[in-house]
Design a protein around this motif. Structure first.
Motif, mmCIF file in Angstrom:
data_model
loop_
_atom_site.group_PDB
_atom_site.id
_atom_site.type_symbol
_atom_site.label_atom_id
_atom_site.label_comp_id
_atom_site.label_asym_id
_atom_site.label_seq_id
_atom_site.Cartn_x
_atom_site.Cartn_y
_atom_site.Cartn_z
ATOM 1 N N GLN A 25 -3.056 37.063 -30.563
ATOM 2 C CA GLN A 25 -3.868 37.372 -29.392
ATOM 3 C C GLN A 25 -3.188 36.740 -28.177
ATOM 4 N N THR A 66 -9.920 35.027 -19.062
ATOM 5 C CA THR A 66 -11.146 35.829 -19.050
ATOM 6 C C THR A 66 -11.064 36.956 -18.026
ATOM 7 N N GLN A 106 -7.547 44.185 -17.775
ATOM 8 C CA GLN A 106 -6.897 45.078 -18.730
ATOM 9 C C GLN A 106 -7.846 46.184 -19.162
ATOM 10 N N GLN A 123 -8.609 39.767 -19.253
ATOM 11 C CA GLN A 123 -9.203 40.688 -20.218
ATOM 12 C C GLN A 123 -10.026 41.761 -19.521
ATOM 13 N N ASN A 168 -6.790 44.040 -27.908
ATOM 14 C CA ASN A 168 -8.255 43.997 -28.031
ATOM 15 C C ASN A 168 -8.980 45.058 -27.226
#
Length: 386
Positions: A269, A77, A83, A80, A120
């Motif tokens: 993913q 988490t 990123q 992400q 993503n």
């Protein structure tokens, strides 16, 4: 204030030489964590007395290394979020879109892994460039491995399809001799081969069911890329029924995308947790002909699910006649990091866990189709790589 809270404040503030006021010095893993934070959340400039002064710079190798580091130090988490922040704060989209960058850095499996890890959070404009880069690498990999894979698999299927009225050039002498030992003529010191066993041509019907089950945790990036390409090549062979499943804590079946390996890769993913047991449970449902099935688990075996149940499922599959193979990595990256305890437990079940290079994978598939000793294959492979 406790030492742990001071340590956390030191990582947040990023000061050096006591400028943060905590008086805490970092070492070991904390230094690495501080470095990746500094590269992203720097404050001030190189000439200031405080603040973070590191940075990624306009260098694709530096970006790739940084993306790997944050997966090492932080949970999925947080990764992400970092990123997404990197895309915004360091303008990584510019880096990915610049033709000069793609000319200076040869697109390879590791760059593909980098792009997939950003999948993503890539803006729409960057996605087309990312797909072009991935497509170029995939096309090169297919040229490298497709012919060898098809030749190895076809040859293995032909040898596995035994016939009892072979032509002379089709005789399998080793099996023929074993089958006729009872007809040994002592006086003539020879065997009378009343029954000939030969290599037959593989029938047009599906001969083997192959299930590729791929761990898509961040450390498996290169293996995911190679597995996707191999899966597409195997799926193109009518004598095989190939399924491809990827997993973290969830399971995704990408079999219907195997006609396009680029689509397969963008369907993954990278990152997240790992539930091997859940993935194997799903794959068990795909196996309808156990004795004609090959199940290949590609994972570093760091299990976040129910370990004992995972081992029971593997034992049940082997007991039913499924050829089970566990690859700790499918890449050229050398010795992988993996869970040694789980690897030993699988070996005790007769399922050796080992790393395999892409060049050796076609021979591994041939060995599996012919039901040769996979443990012996693994040992020979390790000796050749030593």
């Amino acid at each position: 204030m406790s030492d742990e809270r001071l340590r956390r404040w030191r990582l947040v503030l990023g000061g050096e030489g006591g400028h943060d006021g905590t008086g805490v010095s970092l070492s070991g893993t904390d230094q690495g964590m501080d470095a990746v934070l500094a590269a992203l959340y720097r404050e001030g400039d190189a000439g200031s007395g405080g603040g973070r002064r590191a940075g990624l710079g306009a260098s694709a190798p530096n970006v790739a290394r940084w993306l790997g580091d944050i997966r090492q130090y932080f949970p999925a988490t947080v990764v992400q979020v970092m990123q997404a922040d990197a895309i915004e704060r360091l303008n990584l989209t510019r880096l990915l879109l610049e033709p000069e960058m793609l000319e200076a850095v040869e697109p390879d499996v590791h760059l593909v892994g980098t792009l997939l890890s950003l999948n993503n959070v890539l803006p729409a404009k960057a996605r087309s460039t990312a797909r072009a880069v991935v497509g170029k690498v995939v096309a090169e990999l297919e040229r490298r491995i497709a012919q060898k894979t098809r030749s190895a698999v076809t040859g293995a299927l032909n040898r596995a399809a035994r016939i009892n009225r072979p032509k002379h050039r089709e005789i399998d002498w080793n099996r023929t001799i074993r089958a006729n030992l009872k007809h040994y003529q002592r006086s003539h010191r020879t065997i009378v081969p009343e029954r000939l066993i030969g290599y037959g041509r593989a029938a047009r019907a599906v001969q083997r069911d192959v299930v590729l089950c791929i761990d898509q945790s961040g450390s498996m990036a290169a293996s995911v890329v190679y597995s996707g390409v191999f899966g597409a090549v195997l799926a193109s062979m009518k004598s095989l029924k190939t399924s491809l499943v990827v997993f973290d804590t969830a399971v995704v079946d990408l079999t219907d995308q195997l006609h396009d390996p680029v689509e397969v890769l963008f369907g993954t993913q990278l990152g997240g947790g790992t539930d091997i047991n859940r993935a194997i449970a799903y794959c068990q449902g795909l196996i309808g002909r156990p004795r004609d099935s090959i199940f290949i688990l590609i994972s570093d075996l760091y299990e976040g699910g129910v370990r004992d149940e995972m081992l029971r499922r593997v034992a049940a599959m082997t007991g039913a006649g499924v050829q089970v193979i566990v690859l700790l990595a499918l890449s050229d990256e050398g010795r992988p990091s993996f869970d040694h305890e789980n690897a030993a437990a699988l070996a005790a079940l007769g399922v050796p866990a080992f790393a395999c290079t892409p060049d050796a994978f076609p021979d591994l598939m041939a060995a599996a189709i012919e039901r040769r000793d996979i443990k012996g294959f693994a040992e020979k492979l390790q000796r050749s790589q030593a």
